[in-house]
Design an enzyme around this catalytic site. Structure first.
Site, mmCIF file in Angstrom:
data_model
loop_
_atom_site.group_PDB
_atom_site.id
_atom_site.type_symbol
_atom_site.label_atom_id
_atom_site.label_comp_id
_atom_site.label_asym_id
_atom_site.label_seq_id
_atom_site.Cartn_x
_atom_site.Cartn_y
_atom_site.Cartn_z
ATOM 1 N N ARG A 124 28.581 5.436 51.848
ATOM 2 C CA ARG A 124 28.857 5.559 50.418
ATOM 3 C C ARG A 124 30.350 5.383 50.146
ATOM 4 N NH1 ARG A 124 25.019 10.919 49.403
ATOM 5 N NH2 ARG A 124 23.332 10.200 50.772
ATOM 6 N N GLU A 156 28.658 0.875 53.194
ATOM 7 C CA GLU A 156 27.286 1.200 52.821
ATOM 8 C C GLU A 156 27.282 1.817 51.430
ATOM 9 O OE1 GLU A 156 23.800 3.835 52.306
ATOM 10 O OE2 GLU A 156 25.902 4.454 52.445
ATOM 11 N N ASP A 175 24.431 2.519 47.676
ATOM 12 C CA ASP A 175 23.074 2.608 47.147
ATOM 13 C C ASP A 175 23.003 1.986 45.756
ATOM 14 O OD1 ASP A 175 22.056 4.693 49.249
ATOM 15 O OD2 ASP A 175 23.906 5.536 48.444
ATOM 16 N N HIS A 209 23.528 7.162 44.453
ATOM 17 C CA HIS A 209 22.548 7.541 45.477
ATOM 18 C C HIS A 209 21.330 8.249 44.887
ATOM 19 C CE1 HIS A 209 20.730 10.300 48.457
ATOM 20 N NE2 HIS A 209 20.915 9.282 49.291
ATOM 21 N N GLU A 252 21.743 -0.495 50.186
ATOM 22 C CA GLU A 252 20.435 0.149 50.149
ATOM 23 C C GLU A 252 19.850 0.074 48.744
ATOM 24 O OE1 GLU A 252 18.140 4.430 50.772
ATOM 25 O OE2 GLU A 252 20.202 4.216 51.498
#
Length: 262
Positions: free
Chosen positions: A31, A57, A59, A72, A132
């Site tokens: 994140r 990374e 979301d 997230h 993601e």
């Protein structure tokens, strides 16, 4: 670091390789560099690049008016001053929320970034992306996300991952050439068959699974599937995780991992 709430210019860092694990270990900023800046925000992503991340990374969810944003949780309650499910809120309403002061007063005024803003910040040259897609996500939403990644020049530098195999099936339908990754809460009996069916380049379980089941890690590696466990925040476990076959570590402490692995 970009001032809270300010527009961010694209950042650059030495290109990282297209193939997972060459060279390794990969340093994946969970994140963003979320130990020093509020997770899934532009300051966290900027800090991750400066901290030596080889992957960033984050979301992605879609708003009520079909705009992909980076957050997230299903709701905005934990990381903003608002309440409600992301998919029930418009981009305009999300833009009014403070997504930084929960972390520190220094980040008051930081907003939930759109996917477009995030891609612009991380545009090449730069780290690879571990993106993601959070469910629920229908095919039109997924097509929009992967089209934005391609338009930003990041197709070859992005792995789209999900815990939900159906999301990955839709990713394959929308953009067969985009690399895919399977997230796992644990190594279950269907893990190997799913990695084959979905033709993924990585399978990312918890750190406990990597430490507790190196045989599955080895089997995946033997099939060309990299394993990058989450969330590797206990630095005393880093040597054992890599010894167990991890191709990289997903961590909140990416700069520390960079220094340790140098």
């Amino acid at each position: 670091m970009t001032a809270p709430g300010a527009a961010a210019a694209p950042l650059s860092s030495p290109p990282s390789p297209d193939k997972i694990g060459e060279p390794g270990p990969h340093r994946i900023a969970h994140r963003g560099y979320s130990a020093v800046a509020p997770e899934n925000t532009l300051p966290a992503f900027a800090a991750a690049v400066r901290g030596g991340a080889t992957f960033v990374e984050f979301d992605v969810r879609t708003t009520a008016d079909d705009v992909p944003v980076v957050i997230h949780d299903r709701t905005v309650d934990r990381t903003t001053t608002g309440t409600g499910h992301v998919w029930d809120l418009t981009l305009a309403s999300l833009a009014m929320l403070d997504a930084g002061s929960w972390f520190s007063p220094a980040y008051a005024g930081v907003r939930i970034p759109t996917l477009a803003e995030t891609l612009a910040l991380l545009a090449p040259p730069g780290p690879q992306l571990l993106l993601e897609i959070k469910p629920p996500s229908a095919l039109p939403e997924i097509k929009t996300i992967v089209e934005m990644v391609t338009a930003a020049g990041l197709h070859d530098r992005t792995i789209v991952q999900s815990f939900d195999p159906e999301v990955l099936r839709l990713v394959r339908e929308a953009a067969p050439s985009v690399r895919r990754g399977l997230l796992r809460l644990r190594f279950e009996a269907d893990t190997i068959p799913l990695t084959e069916e979905l033709d993924v380049v990585c399978c990312n379980p918890s750190t406990a699974d990597v430490l507790g089941d190196p045989a599955t890690v080895a089997e995946l590696a033997g099939r060309g599937v990299a394993v990058m466990p989450w969330t590797a925040n206990d630095r005393t476990e880093w040597p054992a995780l890599l010894a167990a076959g991890a191709a990289g570590l997903i961590t909140d402490h990416v700069a520390e991992l960079t220094g340790w692995s140098s």
